[in-house]
Scaffold this motif. Structure first.
Motif, PDB file in Angstrom:
ATOM      1  N   PRO A  32      88.946  25.741  -6.076  1.00 15.26           N
ATOM      2  CA  PRO A  32      87.866  26.229  -5.206  1.00 15.26           C
ATOM      3  C   PRO A  32      87.119  27.416  -5.791  1.00 15.26           C
ATOM      4  O   PRO A  32      85.891  27.483  -5.721  1.00 15.26           O
ATOM      5  CB  PRO A  32      88.602  26.604  -3.919  1.00 15.26           C
ATOM      6  CG  PRO A  32      89.819  25.746  -3.909  1.00 15.26           C
ATOM      7  CD  PRO A  32      90.232  25.638  -5.351  1.00 15.26           C
ATOM      8  N   ASP A  33      87.848  28.367  -6.381  1.00 10.94           N
ATOM      9  CA  ASP A  33      87.197  29.557  -6.940  1.00 10.94           C
ATOM     10  C   ASP A  33      86.330  29.196  -8.137  1.00 10.94           C
ATOM     11  O   ASP A  33      85.209  29.709  -8.276  1.00 10.94           O
ATOM     12  CB  ASP A  33      88.240  30.594  -7.345  1.00 10.94           C
ATOM     13  CG  ASP A  33      88.897  31.259  -6.146  1.00 10.94           C
ATOM     14  OD1 ASP A  33      88.341  31.169  -5.029  1.00 10.94           O
ATOM     15  OD2 ASP A  33      89.978  31.848  -6.316  1.00 10.94           O
ATOM     16  N   ASP A  34      86.838  28.344  -9.034  1.00 15.65           N
ATOM     17  CA  ASP A  34      86.037  27.931 -10.193  1.00 15.65           C
ATOM     18  C   ASP A  34      84.780  27.186  -9.747  1.00 15.65           C
ATOM     19  O   ASP A  34      83.709  27.347 -10.340  1.00 15.65           O
ATOM     20  CB  ASP A  34      86.861  27.052 -11.130  1.00 15.65           C
ATOM     21  CG  ASP A  34      87.910  27.844 -11.899  1.00 15.65           C
ATOM     22  OD1 ASP A  34      87.817  29.091 -11.898  1.00 15.65           O
ATOM     23  OD2 ASP A  34      88.823  27.215 -12.477  1.00 15.65           O
ATOM     24  N   THR A  35      84.930  26.373  -8.726  1.00 14.30           N
ATOM     25  CA  THR A  35      83.789  25.619  -8.209  1.00 14.30           C
ATOM     26  C   THR A  35      82.721  26.554  -7.666  1.00 14.30           C
ATOM     27  O   THR A  35      81.530  26.439  -8.000  1.00 14.30           O
ATOM     28  CB  THR A  35      84.243  24.654  -7.108  1.00 14.30           C
ATOM     29  OG1 THR A  35      85.163  23.711  -7.663  1.00 14.30           O
ATOM     30  CG2 THR A  35      83.064  23.910  -6.506  1.00 14.30           C
ATOM     31  N   ALA A  36      83.134  27.504  -6.832  1.00 12.93           N
ATOM     32  CA  ALA A  36      82.176  28.444  -6.250  1.00 12.93           C
ATOM     33  C   ALA A  36      81.496  29.279  -7.324  1.00 12.93           C
ATOM     34  O   ALA A  36      80.278  29.502  -7.287  1.00 12.93           O
ATOM     35  CB  ALA A  36      82.876  29.344  -5.239  1.00 12.93           C
ATOM     36  N   ASP A  37      82.263  29.727  -8.319  1.00 17.16           N
ATOM     37  CA  ASP A  37      81.688  30.539  -9.401  1.00 17.16           C
ATOM     38  C   ASP A  37      80.679  29.742 -10.216  1.00 17.16           C
ATOM     39  O   ASP A  37      79.617  30.252 -10.593  1.00 17.16           O
ATOM     40  CB  ASP A  37      82.798  31.053 -10.321  1.00 17.16           C
ATOM     41  CG  ASP A  37      83.642  32.146  -9.674  1.00 17.16           C
ATOM     42  OD1 ASP A  37      83.203  32.707  -8.645  1.00 17.16           O
ATOM     43  OD2 ASP A  37      84.749  32.426 -10.182  1.00 17.16           O
ATOM     44  N   ALA A  38      81.012  28.481 -10.510  1.00 13.11           N
ATOM     45  CA  ALA A  38      80.119  27.656 -11.321  1.00 13.11           C
ATOM     46  C   ALA A  38      78.819  27.356 -10.585  1.00 13.11           C
ATOM     47  O   ALA A  38      77.738  27.359 -11.180  1.00 13.11           O
ATOM     48  CB  ALA A  38      80.822  26.357 -11.714  1.00 13.11           C
ATOM     49  N   VAL A  39      78.907  27.096  -9.295  1.00  8.82           N
ATOM     50  CA  VAL A  39      77.698  26.794  -8.521  1.00  8.82           C
ATOM     51  C   VAL A  39      76.842  28.046  -8.351  1.00  8.82           C
ATOM     52  O   VAL A  39      75.610  27.992  -8.466  1.00  8.82           O
ATOM     53  CB  VAL A  39      78.062  26.217  -7.140  1.00  8.82           C
ATOM     54  CG1 VAL A  39      76.804  25.979  -6.310  1.00  8.82           C
ATOM     55  CG2 VAL A  39      78.839  24.913  -7.302  1.00  8.82           C
ATOM     56  N   LEU A  61      84.570  27.578   1.791  1.00  7.96           N
ATOM     57  CA  LEU A  61      84.876  27.167   3.161  1.00  7.96           C
ATOM     58  C   LEU A  61      83.997  25.991   3.589  1.00  7.96           C
ATOM     59  O   LEU A  61      84.449  25.106   4.334  1.00  7.96           O
ATOM     60  CB  LEU A  61      84.691  28.337   4.117  1.00  7.96           C
ATOM     61  CG  LEU A  61      85.722  29.472   4.001  1.00  7.96           C
ATOM     62  CD1 LEU A  61      85.383  30.601   4.953  1.00  7.96           C
ATOM     63  CD2 LEU A  61      87.131  28.949   4.269  1.00  7.96           C
ATOM     64  N   ALA A  62      82.761  25.978   3.127  1.00  6.37           N
ATOM     65  CA  ALA A  62      81.863  24.881   3.492  1.00  6.37           C
ATOM     66  C   ALA A  62      82.349  23.554   2.926  1.00  6.37           C
ATOM     67  O   ALA A  62      82.309  22.519   3.606  1.00  6.37           O
ATOM     68  CB  ALA A  62      80.452  25.176   3.002  1.00  6.37           C
ATOM     69  N   LEU A  63      82.821  23.552   1.684  1.00 10.02           N
ATOM     70  CA  LEU A  63      83.350  22.319   1.096  1.00 10.02           C
ATOM     71  C   LEU A  63      84.593  21.853   1.846  1.00 10.02           C
ATOM     72  O   LEU A  63      84.780  20.653   2.091  1.00 10.02           O
ATOM     73  CB  LEU A  63      83.662  22.537  -0.384  1.00 10.02           C
ATOM     74  CG  LEU A  63      82.452  22.607  -1.318  1.00 10.02           C
ATOM     75  CD1 LEU A  63      82.885  23.021  -2.723  1.00 10.02           C
ATOM     76  CD2 LEU A  63      81.720  21.269  -1.371  1.00 10.02           C
ATOM     77  N   GLY A  64      85.442  22.811   2.214  1.00  7.03           N
ATOM     78  CA  GLY A  64      86.630  22.446   2.990  1.00  7.03           C
ATOM     79  C   GLY A  64      86.253  21.844   4.335  1.00  7.03           C
ATOM     80  O   GLY A  64      86.882  20.873   4.791  1.00  7.03           O
TER      81      GLY A  64
END
Length: 265
Positions: A32-39, A61-64
């Motif tokens: 989740p953290d890598d995803t948020a950082d990359a986006v 949280l939105a993806l979850g």
């Protein structure tokens, strides 16, 4: 400046980053953290508004919440006037996506997202803070409009380049001067860079198609920004006619590449 136009064509939309890394997250290929950082990239913040049970939250949280609503992946839309590429409706969502030129549609849940980027705290963008709001809106279920299979998108790019080459050569795009030659050199350098274009889990063919689509989009932008030998209104119209189907093919290929995580295999 021509090099600026070509550079912008190489930049990936925020919606594309969300689709690529969101799909990696759904597939368990990214944290989740890598995803948020990359986006988020170089942006200061990303907030999602309007998603039931997750209004005003960050990307993680939105993806979850999307997963809890039944989503299993994401698709990209890159619409243009007269070409609702990747959209499913309704009209309200399509209009907002068309105004922005990009959007994200959830797979398995009737929700779509359109980004809005705002500068805060300064009169000039270089001194301000870029905050991005993802507006969640209901979308119609169904397969998105005009998105080709990867193999078809790849073939269209090859055929489009072949069909456009003669017309663009006649209009002397490459001979438009030293500035264009420098821009072409930078494009070749960007092509050679070993950068990760898609998130983990994407097939190699998707990466190859995206590389080609980016290259074609940059060349189209460069050709559109230079006059070459086209000095009359008729010659400029011929240039536009030659570039239009190529630009369309590049957008279709870009969308097919990002959507490959959920549409291929």
């Amino acid at each position: 400046m021509p090099q600026t136009e070509a550079h912008e064509a190489y930049e990936e939309p925020r919606s594309a980053r969300l689709v690529a890394w969101g799909n990696a997250w759904f597939a368990g290929q990214a944290s989740p953290d890598d995803t948020a950082d990359a986006v988020r990239g170089d942006d200061e913040s990303h907030v999602v508004r309007g998603l039931p049970g997750a209004d005003g939250v960050g990307l993680t949280l939105a993806l979850g919440r999307l997963r809890a609503l039944g989503a299993s992946g994401l698709r990209l839309a890159l619409p243009a006037p007269g070409h609702p590429l990747g959209l499913t409706g309704p009209a309200e969502f399509n209009a907002r996506a068309l105004e922005t030129g990009e959007a994200v549609l959830a797979v398995g849940a009737p929700w779509g997202f359109v980004p809005e980027a705002l500068w805060h705290g300064a009169d000039h963008q270089d001194d301000g803070v870029l905050a991005v709001t993802w507006h969640a809106l209901p979308v119609n279920p169904g397969f998105p409009a005009d998105v080709p299979a990867l193999r078809d998108a790849e073939r269209e790019l090859v055929e489009g380049m072949r069909d456009a080459t003669e017309a663009l050569t006649r209009l002397d795009v490459a001979g438009a001067g030293p500035e264009v030659q420098r821009a072409l050199g930078r494009l070749r350098t960007r092509d050679a860079e070993a950068e990760e274009l898609l998130a983990p889990g994407y097939p190699a063919r998707a990466v190859r198609v995206l590389q080609s689509a980016r290259r074609v989009a940059a060349l189209v932008a460069l050709a559109a920004a230079t006059e070459g030998a086209a000095v009359s209104a008729g010659e400029m119209a011929q240039r536009a006619d030659a570039l239009r189907p190529l630009e369309r093919a590049a957008r279709r290929a870009r969308v097919a590449a990002y959507n490959a995580a959920v549409d291929e295999g």
